[in-house]
Design an enzyme around this catalytic site. Structure first.
Site, mmCIF file in Angstrom:
data_model
loop_
_atom_site.group_PDB
_atom_site.id
_atom_site.type_symbol
_atom_site.label_atom_id
_atom_site.label_comp_id
_atom_site.label_asym_id
_atom_site.label_seq_id
_atom_site.Cartn_x
_atom_site.Cartn_y
_atom_site.Cartn_z
ATOM 1 C CG LEU A 26 -1.931 1.245 1.266
ATOM 2 C CD1 LEU A 26 -2.903 1.411 -0.051
ATOM 3 C CD2 LEU A 26 -2.605 1.208 2.682
ATOM 4 C CB ILE A 446 14.189 18.760 14.165
ATOM 5 C CG1 ILE A 446 13.336 20.139 14.208
ATOM 6 C CG2 ILE A 446 13.877 18.029 15.337
ATOM 7 C CD1 ILE A 446 13.372 20.840 15.369
ATOM 8 C CD GLU A 499 19.091 12.415 13.498
ATOM 9 O OE1 GLU A 499 18.468 11.753 12.993
ATOM 10 O OE2 GLU A 499 19.130 13.510 14.318
ATOM 11 C CD1 TRP A 576 6.914 6.544 19.569
ATOM 12 C CD2 TRP A 576 8.651 7.459 18.469
ATOM 13 N NE1 TRP A 576 6.677 7.701 19.558
ATOM 14 C CE2 TRP A 576 7.580 8.270 18.806
ATOM 15 C CE3 TRP A 576 9.808 7.668 17.865
ATOM 16 C CZ2 TRP A 576 7.597 9.506 18.280
ATOM 17 C CZ3 TRP A 576 9.683 9.126 17.269
ATOM 18 C CH2 TRP A 576 8.592 10.077 17.760
ATOM 19 C CG HIS A 656 11.832 17.894 18.413
ATOM 20 N ND1 HIS A 656 11.264 19.042 17.945
ATOM 21 C CD2 HIS A 656 11.357 16.837 17.661
ATOM 22 C CE1 HIS A 656 10.523 18.462 16.895
ATOM 23 N NE2 HIS A 656 10.421 17.436 16.741
ATOM 24 C CB CYS A 658 6.773 16.900 16.467
ATOM 25 S SG CYS A 658 7.565 15.141 16.397
ATOM 26 C CG HIS A 709 4.766 15.551 9.263
ATOM 27 N ND1 HIS A 709 5.387 14.232 8.861
ATOM 28 C CD2 HIS A 709 5.044 15.643 10.359
ATOM 29 C CE1 HIS A 709 6.016 13.921 10.200
ATOM 30 N NE2 HIS A 709 5.785 14.726 11.014
#
Length: 772
Positions: A26, A446, A499, A576, A656, A658, A709
């Protein structure tokens, strides 16, 4: 009804299922559509194949009633917004021009039109698109999607139950539309919304739905008498409809509390309740209201949010108690299986001994079917399954993997002094400003920069042996050089290394810490087409060696500007991941915090003067019930401070967060004692800056001016306007300028343009302030 006849009626079902397919088909199809590689028909065909395969798989596993309507191209709450016709005014033209493109415009925005705000779905890491409502909102039924998917399942010869977000939860999750007073209460629109739900229910009944599930998870939160009255009115009205399917009202994620008597009295045919974790209190609560006579009870006894095998004997005990409390007891997971990976059997790199401890969506489906079989036919019918389950549970409990005496001794020795900086913020701030020499309104990002196809290919090549470690590291060096060079040319003040070596902000660290397991195929949807592979926390945590020092110091060697060290905080490392269920979360958080403390002090010793420890999940993990929050916030903020308090006063600690509602945790943000916090603010129009100001937050803050986003590039004027709004709440000497979140998911062209505009905005506003 006797217990024997109730047991005979027991069935197996689920509330929802992972959407992506075994190979994330998907995700690939949707992103292919966005990029123009496939057309709408190809996308729809892929989705239909995935739905059919899911339903067949569930039916073949023994599920008696499959869910429909839970599938989504992006988000099921956005699907509900479409179903009830609550399209924001700014998106109506796009939706009229093309339904599919308009749908994605609401989710992602366009260059000219902002998307809907996105935030966390209760205390999970799934993100939903927040409905925007106002006193002028006009609802209109549009159940095309729901009817089509019901028809597809019925065409396969399957018993199907449409699943909808319930009207009360939909309104409670909504917010006032732009331009509507902030004190507008969307719940005042309930009487306007209920006729639309009535029309949808009638259409589903006409299409062959015997049952429809209405999800009301918002009712497990603390609710006012007025909100409970609204729920009572909603289900009195919907239950009183003449032409409707039978209604199953579902709650999950916690105990129902005061809402349980309301739903127990409602004229609906069934309730679906969570009986795992804190929601196990629902068992006594159902008994306290005199049971649910005349109703179907769907009992969520298999944990739908974690990956450990179910204790079948314990669940059978719960189910046995429930048999005398309802006319019919069916077995289910505690919530949609959307929140776990698809199939543990696909994991080839996990020790087979440990693999027996794990249960993903397909294994949980088998557990549900086994429990329903045991409930209906007796335990003799599942003797082999019970024996295997006992062996798996015993093996995990006795395994040395789960306990490290040295880690436990260190955690037990922590004192209050270990969780406090050596100087108060004001003294630290002066030392940091003297060391860093930053301008007013300093600019930064960030942490992550775009993860290009070349980077992902390099990681895949390394895993496959097509390149060696030296070649891979040379590619990483080249990427860091490019990122540093761009940031210097763009004019950013505090840089990051980008990163490039990291696969995920939690997984990267988990793979370097003891006690964690990584999966190869354990994908879980975070939002839209963004999928993550949460690591599994199986044992005690320690850090064998530095994790980030090498690449951070390399990046610093390329520039004279400060480069931030980037770490993921202890709460987010838990939130997470799939966490242990065999010890308190606070104990695990302390272990992770100590491992991170070692990394922070090593970064400082290597010359890093700015260190960011991200905690985007602090709000997400906040318990849904207010009574449970003080204890959580106490250990969560302590864990962060334990991670960061061992540095010198002139080392600047950032954090941070969000995409969450921050008003409930502003005091906790203060308790973190970070020197600088960056937060999502672009979609919410700087609301968080006002919340910080109302609290009297005394430290530096960077409310985001660039919504990462969305693929749209904010202009310098737009970023400057947001920055000026931020200045109305936060003084210039304490205000930073940054994006909402990391740039990992964005492409380089939009990243370059957006950050250049961000720097231009900061310089423009600095110049204006200098003239005052």
């Amino acid at each position: 009804m006797t217990a024997k006849s109730a047991a005979a009626a027991a069935g197996a079902t689920v509330y929802g299922h992972p959407r992506q397919g075994p190979g994330r088909e998907l995700k690939k199809a949707v992103e292919g559509y966005w990029k123009g590689r496939i057309d709408a028909d190809a996308l729809h065909n892929t989705a239909a194949r995935l739905r059919a395969a899911t339903w067949r798989s569930l039916a073949e596993a023994g599920i008696d009633e499959v869910p429909t309507g839970d599938f989504s191209y992006y988000d099921h709450v956005l699907d509900t917004t479409v179903m009830v016709g609550a399209i924001p005014a700014r998106h109506r033209a796009a939706v009229r021009a093309d339904t599919l493109d308009g749908y994605f415009a609401m989710a992602r925005g366009t260059q000219d039109v902002a998307p809907l705000e996105m935030t966390k779905w209760f205390d999970t890491n799934y993100h939903y698109l927040v409905p925007e409502l106002g006193p002028d909102t006009v609802f209109a039924a549009n159940p095309v999607k729901q009817l089509a998917e019901l028809g597809e399942a019925r065409a396969l010869g399957l018993a199907a139950r449409p699943v909808l977000v319930g009207p009360v939860t939909y309104l409670l999750l909504s917010k006032p539309a732009p331009g509507v007073p902030a004190d507008f209460d969307p719940l005042t629109l309930l009487d306007r919304l209920l006729p639309v739900y009535a029309e949808v229910l009638a259409d589903l009944r006409a299409a062959g739905a015997a049952w429809v599930q209405l999800d009301e998870p918002a009712l497990v939160q603390d609710r006012t008498p007025a909100e409970l009255d609204a729920a009572a009115r909603a289900y009195r009205d919907l239950g009183g409809l003449g032409d409707r399917p039978r209604l199953l009202v579902a709650s999950y994620f916690d105990r129902l509390g005061d809402a349980l008597p309301v739903l127990a009295k409602a004229p609906v045919e069934g309730l679906a309740l969570d009986f795992t974790g804190a929601a196990a209190a629902n068992l006594d609560a159902v008994a306290a209201v005199g049971g649910l006579p005349g109703k179907r009870l769907v009992a969520g006894v298999v944990d739908g949010r974690n990956v450990w095998v179910n204790d079948l004997a314990q669940s059978l005990g719960t189910l046995g108690t429930l048999l005398g409390l309802a006319d019919r007891v069916d077995v289910a997971a505690s919530c949609s299986l959307l929140h776990v990976p698809l199939d543990a059997a696909a994991e080839r790199d996990i020790d087979p001994q440990i693999l027996r401890w794990l249960s993903f969506a397909r294994q949980k489906t088998a557990e549900i079917v086994t429990l329903a079989k045991g409930l209906s036919r007796g335990t003799d019918a599942i003797t082999a399954e019970l024996a295997a389950n006992r062996a798996a549970l015993a093996g995990r409990a006795a395994s040395p993997i789960t306990r490290d005496p040295a880690v436990r001794a260190r955690a037990a020795a922590v004192t209050a002094a270990d969780t406090r900086r050596s100087q108060p913020y004001r003294e630290r701030a002066a030392a940091q400003r003297a060391l860093l020499g930053l301008p007013l309104l300093p600019t930064t990002t960030i942490g992550s920069f775009p993860q290009t196809g070349e980077l992902r290919t390099a990681r895949a090549d390394l895993r496959a042996g097509r390149i060696d470690a030296a070649d891979y590291e040379e590619r990483i060096r080249a990427e860091i050089q490019e990122v540093i060079s761009f940031q210097e040319k763009a004019g950013l003040d505090v840089l990051v290394h980008g990163e490039p070596e990291r696969n995920d902000m939690v997984q990267y660290f988990a793979e370097q810490l003891t006690g964690y397991l990584a999966t190869q195929h354990g994908w879980v949807q975070s939002y839209g087409t963004r999928y993550v592979r949460p690591p599994i926390l199986a044992g005690d945590i320690s850090r064998p060696e530095p994790m980030t020092v090498r690449w951070t110091t390399y990046a610093q060697s390329l520039t004279s500007r400060p480069v931030k060290g980037m770490l993921t905080g202890p709460v987010t490392m838990l939130a997470w991941s799939f966490v242990r269920d065999d010890q308190p979360l606070a104990d695990t958080a302390r272990q992770v915090a100590l491992a991170l403390r070692d990394e922070v002090t090593d970064l400082e010793a290597a010359g890093t003067s700015v260190i960011q420890v991200d905690e985007p999940a602090l709000r997400e993990t906040l318990p849904l019930r207010a009574a449970d929050r003080p204890a959580y916030l106490a250990w969560a903020t302590e864990a962060f401070r334990l991670s960061t308090a061992g540095v010198r006063p002139d080392t600047q600690i950032h954090t941070h967060m969000c995409y969450a509602e921050f008003s409930d945790i502003v005091r906790a943000i203060d308790d973190l004692d970070a020197d600088v916090i960056s937060l999502e603010a672009a979609r919410s129009h700087m609301q968080v800056a006002r919340e910080l100001a109302a609290h009297g937050y005394p430290r530096e803050a960077g409310p985001g001016v660039y919504d990462i986003h969305s693929p749209r590039v904010p202009s310098a004027e737009e970023a400057a306007a947001l920055l000026r709004t931020g200045l109305e709440a936060i003084p210039a000497e304490r205000l930073w300028v940054n994006p909402d979140c990391g740039l990992k998911t964005r492409g380089w062209p939009e990243t370059r343009a957006s950050l250049e505009n961000l720097v231009t905005a900061a310089r423009t506003v600095r110049a204006q302030l200098a003239q005052l």
